[in-house]
Scaffold this motif. Sequence first.
Motif, short mmCIF file in Angstrom:
data_model
loop_
_atom_site.label_atom_id
_atom_site.label_comp_id
_atom_site.label_asym_id
_atom_site.label_seq_id
_atom_site.Cartn_x
_atom_site.Cartn_y
_atom_site.Cartn_z
N PRO A 44 11.72 6.57 -3.56
CA PRO A 44 10.96 6.79 -3.25
C PRO A 44 11.13 8.53 -4.47
CG PRO A 44 12.69 7.70 -2.15
CD PRO A 44 13.28 6.38 -2.79
N ARG A 81 3.57 6.73 -6.70
CA ARG A 81 4.97 5.90 -6.32
C ARG A 81 5.17 6.18 -4.59
NH1 ARG A 81 9.74 6.01 -10.63
NH2 ARG A 81 10.60 5.41 -8.59
N LEU A 82 5.85 5.34 -4.30
CA LEU A 82 6.16 5.99 -2.68
C LEU A 82 6.66 7.43 -2.91
CD1 LEU A 82 6.31 4.81 0.63
CD2 LEU A 82 8.73 4.49 -0.26
N ASP A 103 4.12 9.78 1.51
CA ASP A 103 4.13 9.23 2.63
C ASP A 103 4.50 8.80 3.63
OD1 ASP A 103 1.59 7.38 1.04
OD2 ASP A 103 3.79 7.23 -0.96
N VAL A 178 12.21 -0.28 -1.64
CA VAL A 178 10.91 -0.73 -1.12
C VAL A 178 9.71 -1.43 -2.82
CG1 VAL A 178 10.31 1.59 -2.22
CG2 VAL A 178 8.26 0.70 -0.55
N THR A 179 9.03 -1.58 -2.27
CA THR A 179 8.13 -2.45 -3.17
C THR A 179 8.31 -1.16 -4.71
OG1 THR A 179 6.01 -3.89 -4.30
CG2 THR A 179 5.58 -1.91 -2.19
N GLY A 181 6.30 1.17 -7.58
CA GLY A 181 5.62 2.40 -7.81
C GLY A 181 3.75 1.72 -7.77
N GLU A 183 2.56 -1.11 -6.82
CA GLU A 183 1.76 -2.09 -5.69
C GLU A 183 1.72 -0.77 -3.74
OE1 GLU A 183 1.37 -5.13 -5.65
OE2 GLU A 183 0.81 -4.68 -7.67
N THR A 184 2.85 0.41 -4.44
CA THR A 184 2.77 1.49 -3.28
C THR A 184 0.94 2.09 -3.06
OG1 THR A 184 5.33 1.74 -3.40
CG2 THR A 184 3.48 3.39 -2.55
N ARG A 187 -1.72 0.13 -2.14
CA ARG A 187 -1.39 -0.23 -0.56
C ARG A 187 -2.06 0.92 -0.04
NH1 ARG A 187 1.09 -3.75 -2.61
NH2 ARG A 187 0.73 -6.11 -2.07
N ARG A 188 -1.70 2.42 -0.71
CA ARG A 188 -2.22 3.57 0.21
C ARG A 188 -3.54 3.74 -0.41
NH1 ARG A 188 0.62 6.83 -4.30
NH2 ARG A 188 2.24 7.37 -3.05
#
Length: 220
Positions: A44, A81-82, A103, A178-179, A181, A183-184, A187-188
């Motif tokens: 993150p 990114r997360l 997030d 976490v996956t 950035g 991919e995050t 999904r966001r």
Amino acid sequence: MVTRNEIKGELVLRFDGSRPLSAAAVEEIDALCDRAEDHRGPGPVTIHVTGAPPADWAKGLAVGLVSKWERVVRRFERLGRLTAVVASGECAGMALDLLLAADVRIAGPGTTLRLAWAGGGTWPGMTVYRLTKQAGAAGIRRAVLLGTPLDTDRALALDLIDEVSEDPAKTLAELDAVTDGAETAIRRQLIFEAGSTTFEEALGSHLAAADRALRREAKS
């Protein structure tokens, strides 16, 4: 050679929300986002926030600077990114803006959330928009109209924070795996769009994301 720990350190910011809104505050968040985009990878981007602005924080404030702040918070909110924000103490103004844009949201025991006060009422910035979108009009009506603070129990009940912890480092460490950035961010965006699009309109985006995931799975 830049190590993972060095990168991680660059992506952690301690933000003092007790200051009046300023160009320097905008630049702080902009610079953090720049560093995050330069260092792609898992884990993150973390901001530790605390503080509420002084009573006269809006004196002499120009709407142009307000616009710049809202845009940089939006940049943080949509970062590839997360993102995580850890709040402590009284959290209002810029500190609350950043918390609501993250997030993952962690609060220390005794944290209170409230809107800043200006012009005879609570500040009518995009904090109100995010509170309403995330918690619903009924849940935040008194906070917006009367300035009523939200304690951690209330914030948890409204899903404005994810957890209350005396040791946020443990949760943050778990986010390192976490996956990545990109991919995050995908999904966001699907979450953002779900509230304003029909099933038929959303289907194409979800199928494209599913296809991307399948291709990545085949390569792993």
